[in-house]
Design a protein around this motif. Structure first.
Motif, PDB file in Angstrom:
ATOM      1  N   ALA A  28     -51.505 -29.756 -20.165  1.00 35.34           N
ATOM      2  CA  ALA A  28     -51.753 -28.907 -19.002  1.00 35.34           C
ATOM      3  C   ALA A  28     -51.787 -27.469 -19.493  1.00 35.34           C
ATOM      4  CB  ALA A  28     -50.651 -29.098 -17.969  1.00 35.34           C
ATOM      5  N   HIS A  29     -52.611 -26.629 -18.878  1.00 38.76           N
ATOM      6  CA  HIS A  29     -52.853 -25.270 -19.370  1.00 38.76           C
ATOM      7  C   HIS A  29     -52.533 -24.233 -18.298  1.00 38.76           C
ATOM      8  CE1 HIS A  29     -56.088 -22.113 -20.577  1.00 38.76           C
ATOM      9  NE2 HIS A  29     -54.934 -21.803 -21.118  1.00 38.76           N
ATOM     10  N   LEU A  30     -51.773 -23.223 -18.701  1.00 40.32           N
ATOM     11  CA  LEU A  30     -51.508 -22.079 -17.834  1.00 40.32           C
ATOM     12  C   LEU A  30     -51.869 -20.815 -18.596  1.00 40.32           C
ATOM     13  CD1 LEU A  30     -50.409 -20.761 -15.248  1.00 40.32           C
ATOM     14  CD2 LEU A  30     -48.124 -20.834 -16.292  1.00 40.32           C
ATOM     15  N   ASP A  31     -52.865 -20.092 -18.096  1.00 40.46           N
ATOM     16  CA  ASP A  31     -53.245 -18.784 -18.612  1.00 40.46           C
ATOM     17  C   ASP A  31     -52.461 -17.763 -17.772  1.00 40.46           C
ATOM     18  OD1 ASP A  31     -54.427 -16.297 -19.093  1.00 40.46           O
ATOM     19  OD2 ASP A  31     -56.474 -17.085 -19.050  1.00 40.46           O
ATOM     20  N   LEU A  32     -51.556 -17.041 -18.415  1.00 40.12           N
ATOM     21  CA  LEU A  32     -50.693 -16.120 -17.673  1.00 40.12           C
ATOM     22  C   LEU A  32     -51.459 -15.015 -16.953  1.00 40.12           C
ATOM     23  CD1 LEU A  32     -47.637 -15.895 -20.086  1.00 40.12           C
ATOM     24  CD2 LEU A  32     -47.806 -17.151 -17.923  1.00 40.12           C
ATOM     25  N   ARG A  52     -42.318 -15.654 -12.001  1.00 39.05           N
ATOM     26  CA  ARG A  52     -41.299 -16.609 -12.464  1.00 39.05           C
ATOM     27  C   ARG A  52     -41.397 -17.926 -11.687  1.00 39.05           C
ATOM     28  NH1 ARG A  52     -36.635 -15.787 -14.964  1.00 39.05           N
ATOM     29  NH2 ARG A  52     -36.581 -13.581 -14.455  1.00 39.05           N
ATOM     30  N   LYS A  53     -41.500 -17.834 -10.379  1.00 43.16           N
ATOM     31  CA  LYS A  53     -41.583 -19.041  -9.548  1.00 43.16           C
ATOM     32  C   LYS A  53     -42.790 -19.882  -9.922  1.00 43.16           C
ATOM     33  CE  LYS A  53     -39.192 -17.106  -5.571  1.00 43.16           C
ATOM     34  NZ  LYS A  53     -39.347 -16.561  -4.219  1.00 43.16           N
ATOM     35  N   LYS A  54     -43.922 -19.244 -10.159  1.00 45.91           N
ATOM     36  CA  LYS A  54     -45.138 -19.981 -10.507  1.00 45.91           C
ATOM     37  C   LYS A  54     -45.020 -20.621 -11.888  1.00 45.91           C
ATOM     38  CE  LYS A  54     -48.131 -17.224  -7.569  1.00 45.91           C
ATOM     39  NZ  LYS A  54     -49.215 -16.232  -7.515  1.00 45.91           N
ATOM     40  N   ILE A  55     -44.400 -19.927 -12.817  1.00 45.26           N
ATOM     41  CA  ILE A  55     -44.212 -20.481 -14.168  1.00 45.26           C
ATOM     42  C   ILE A  55     -43.294 -21.696 -14.110  1.00 45.26           C
ATOM     43  CG2 ILE A  55     -43.186 -20.024 -16.440  1.00 45.26           C
ATOM     44  CD1 ILE A  55     -44.223 -17.080 -16.042  1.00 45.26           C
ATOM     45  N   ILE A  56     -42.180 -21.570 -13.424  1.00 51.89           N
ATOM     46  CA  ILE A  56     -41.228 -22.686 -13.317  1.00 51.89           C
ATOM     47  C   ILE A  56     -41.884 -23.868 -12.602  1.00 51.89           C
ATOM     48  CG2 ILE A  56     -39.006 -23.431 -12.356  1.00 51.89           C
ATOM     49  CD1 ILE A  56     -38.840 -21.481 -14.802  1.00 51.89           C
ATOM     50  N   GLU A  57     -42.640 -23.605 -11.575  1.00 50.90           N
ATOM     51  CA  GLU A  57     -43.348 -24.674 -10.861  1.00 50.90           C
ATOM     52  C   GLU A  57     -44.325 -25.386 -11.799  1.00 50.90           C
ATOM     53  OE1 GLU A  57     -46.797 -24.756  -7.508  1.00 50.90           O
ATOM     54  OE2 GLU A  57     -44.989 -23.634  -6.982  1.00 50.90           O
ATOM     55  N   PHE A  58     -45.061 -24.629 -12.610  1.00 51.66           N
ATOM     56  CA  PHE A  58     -45.993 -25.228 -13.567  1.00 51.66           C
ATOM     57  C   PHE A  58     -45.247 -26.097 -14.574  1.00 51.66           C
ATOM     58  CE2 PHE A  58     -48.000 -25.097 -17.736  1.00 51.66           C
ATOM     59  CZ  PHE A  58     -49.238 -25.654 -17.453  1.00 51.66           C
ATOM     60  N   ILE A  59     -44.167 -25.573 -15.127  1.00 54.97           N
ATOM     61  CA  ILE A  59     -43.405 -26.298 -16.149  1.00 54.97           C
ATOM     62  C   ILE A  59     -42.799 -27.576 -15.584  1.00 54.97           C
ATOM     63  CG2 ILE A  59     -41.294 -26.182 -17.550  1.00 54.97           C
ATOM     64  CD1 ILE A  59     -42.036 -23.226 -18.099  1.00 54.97           C
ATOM     65  N   THR A  60     -42.226 -27.495 -14.400  1.00 59.56           N
ATOM     66  CA  THR A  60     -41.593 -28.680 -13.814  1.00 59.56           C
ATOM     67  C   THR A  60     -42.619 -29.718 -13.357  1.00 59.56           C
ATOM     68  OG1 THR A  60     -41.381 -27.585 -11.665  1.00 59.56           O
ATOM     69  CG2 THR A  60     -39.475 -27.486 -13.141  1.00 59.56           C
ATOM     70  N   ARG A  64     -46.126 -32.049 -20.492  1.00 60.91           N
ATOM     71  CA  ARG A  64     -46.715 -31.509 -21.723  1.00 60.91           C
ATOM     72  C   ARG A  64     -47.614 -30.348 -21.319  1.00 60.91           C
ATOM     73  NH1 ARG A  64     -49.822 -34.950 -24.980  1.00 60.91           N
ATOM     74  NH2 ARG A  64     -51.187 -35.171 -23.208  1.00 60.91           N
ATOM     75  N   PHE A  65     -47.456 -29.230 -21.994  1.00 58.04           N
ATOM     76  CA  PHE A  65     -48.212 -28.062 -21.566  1.00 58.04           C
ATOM     77  C   PHE A  65     -48.448 -27.073 -22.695  1.00 58.04           C
ATOM     78  CE2 PHE A  65     -43.721 -27.098 -20.562  1.00 58.04           C
ATOM     79  CZ  PHE A  65     -43.541 -25.914 -21.266  1.00 58.04           C
ATOM     80  N   VAL A  66     -49.402 -26.175 -22.433  1.00 54.55           N
ATOM     81  CA  VAL A  66     -49.623 -24.985 -23.235  1.00 54.55           C
ATOM     82  C   VAL A  66     -49.713 -23.807 -22.262  1.00 54.55           C
ATOM     83  CG1 VAL A  66     -52.137 -25.374 -23.343  1.00 54.55           C
ATOM     84  CG2 VAL A  66     -51.054 -23.839 -24.983  1.00 54.55           C
ATOM     85  N   ILE A  67     -48.923 -22.789 -22.549  1.00 56.32           N
ATOM     86  CA  ILE A  67     -48.930 -21.555 -21.764  1.00 56.32           C
ATOM     87  C   ILE A  67     -49.349 -20.447 -22.717  1.00 56.32           C
ATOM     88  CG2 ILE A  67     -47.541 -19.896 -20.464  1.00 56.32           C
ATOM     89  CD1 ILE A  67     -45.698 -22.230 -19.671  1.00 56.32           C
ATOM     90  N   PRO A  80     -37.272 -21.023 -22.956  1.00 54.38           N
ATOM     91  CA  PRO A  80     -36.200 -22.031 -23.034  1.00 54.38           C
ATOM     92  C   PRO A  80     -36.671 -23.458 -22.751  1.00 54.38           C
ATOM     93  CG  PRO A  80     -35.504 -20.150 -21.714  1.00 54.38           C
ATOM     94  CD  PRO A  80     -36.974 -19.986 -21.966  1.00 54.38           C
ATOM     95  N   ARG A  81     -37.835 -23.607 -22.135  1.00 57.63           N
ATOM     96  CA  ARG A  81     -38.360 -24.928 -21.792  1.00 57.63           C
ATOM     97  C   ARG A  81     -39.472 -25.373 -22.739  1.00 57.63           C
ATOM     98  NH1 ARG A  81     -36.934 -21.687 -17.768  1.00 57.63           N
ATOM     99  NH2 ARG A  81     -35.615 -22.510 -16.115  1.00 57.63           N
ATOM    100  N   ALA A  82     -39.804 -24.529 -23.723  1.00 57.37           N
ATOM    101  CA  ALA A  82     -40.842 -24.850 -24.714  1.00 57.37           C
ATOM    102  C   ALA A  82     -40.187 -25.383 -25.979  1.00 57.37           C
ATOM    103  CB  ALA A  82     -41.649 -23.597 -25.028  1.00 57.37           C
ATOM    104  N   ASN A  83     -40.955 -26.134 -26.777  1.00 56.83           N
ATOM    105  CA  ASN A  83     -40.433 -26.594 -28.057  1.00 56.83           C
ATOM    106  C   ASN A  83     -41.259 -26.093 -29.240  1.00 56.83           C
ATOM    107  OD1 ASN A  83     -42.676 -28.313 -27.934  1.00 56.83           O
ATOM    108  ND2 ASN A  83     -41.464 -30.079 -27.323  1.00 56.83           N
ATOM    109  N   GLU A  84     -42.233 -25.218 -28.939  1.00 60.45           N
ATOM    110  CA  GLU A  84     -43.088 -24.684 -29.993  1.00 60.45           C
ATOM    111  C   GLU A  84     -43.697 -23.362 -29.545  1.00 60.45           C
ATOM    112  OE1 GLU A  84     -47.219 -26.032 -32.294  1.00 60.45           O
ATOM    113  OE2 GLU A  84     -46.126 -27.490 -31.085  1.00 60.45           O
ATOM    114  N   VAL A  85     -43.779 -22.409 -30.486  1.00 59.38           N
ATOM    115  CA  VAL A  85     -44.507 -21.166 -30.231  1.00 59.38           C
ATOM    116  C   VAL A  85     -45.538 -20.961 -31.334  1.00 59.38           C
ATOM    117  CG1 VAL A  85     -42.658 -20.026 -28.937  1.00 59.38           C
ATOM    118  CG2 VAL A  85     -42.843 -19.650 -31.407  1.00 59.38           C
ATOM    119  N   ILE A  86     -46.647 -20.361 -30.937  1.00 58.63           N
ATOM    120  CA  ILE A  86     -47.693 -19.989 -31.884  1.00 58.63           C
ATOM    121  C   ILE A  86     -47.998 -18.515 -31.663  1.00 58.63           C
ATOM    122  CG2 ILE A  86     -50.049 -20.377 -32.673  1.00 58.63           C
ATOM    123  CD1 ILE A  86     -49.811 -23.261 -31.555  1.00 58.63           C
TER     124      ILE A  86
END
Length: 162
Positions: A28-32, A52-60, A64-67, A80-86
């Motif tokens: 799933a993709h979220l372009d900030l 913040r509310k929109k980000i948390i809603e997307f994550i929950t 599996r996602f990319v932001i 805190p909810r990600a397991n990888e950064v690029i």
């Protein structure tokens, strides 16, 4: 499950890499950019709590996602909810080159012509990356990268991840 944050300067290839991950891995993709600004002229940042509310809603809503984006303040909400950064840490010159050859982004501009009208402003913005001290700066991105606990990748060329 892959939960990735991609950040760096404008023109560094964040969106291109995110789209590749979406296509290849079904993330799933979220372009900030889509939630960081209010739709008014002149543009103004949305309140951080609203974002913040929109980000948390997307994550929950997505296992599996990319932001992706250049907003350290918003990325820190997701970290805190990600397991990888690029960290797309390309040279200023390469980011400018990428911006000049950027395809039309219909989710941001009504036409390619409208997008191109902002090119000079975007290039100036890109060139200030290392000098700025805001949430869009090299320093804030480097700090986010260094403080992240989990898998970390840093690309200095777009070809490194293709």
């Amino acid at each position: 499950m892959r939960k990735v944050l991609i950040f760096g300067n404008s023109g560094s290839g964040k969106s291109t890499l995110a789209k590749k991950l979406v296509n290849e891995e079904g993330l799933a993709h979220l372009d900030l950019d889509s939630l960081a600004w209010l739709s008014e002229a002149p543009p103004r940042r949305a309140p951080i709590e609203e974002s913040r509310k929109k980000i948390i809603e997307f994550i929950t809503s997505n296992e599996r996602f990319v932001i992706e984006g250049c907003y350290s303040d918003l990325l820190e909400i997701a970290a805190p909810r990600a397991n990888e950064v690029i960290f797309m840490n390309l040279s200023i010159a390469k980011c400018v080159q990428n911006a000049k050859s950027r395809p039309w982004e219909p989710h941001k501009y009504e036409s390619k012509e409208a997008q191109d009208k902002n090119l000079e402003m975007l290039i100036n913005w890109i060139e200030q990356y290392e000098d700025r001290e805001d949430v869009f700066s090299y320093q804030s991105h480097l700090r986010l990268y260094e403080n992240f606990i989990g898998k970390k990748l840093m690309y200095v060329e777009n070809e490194s991840h293709t």
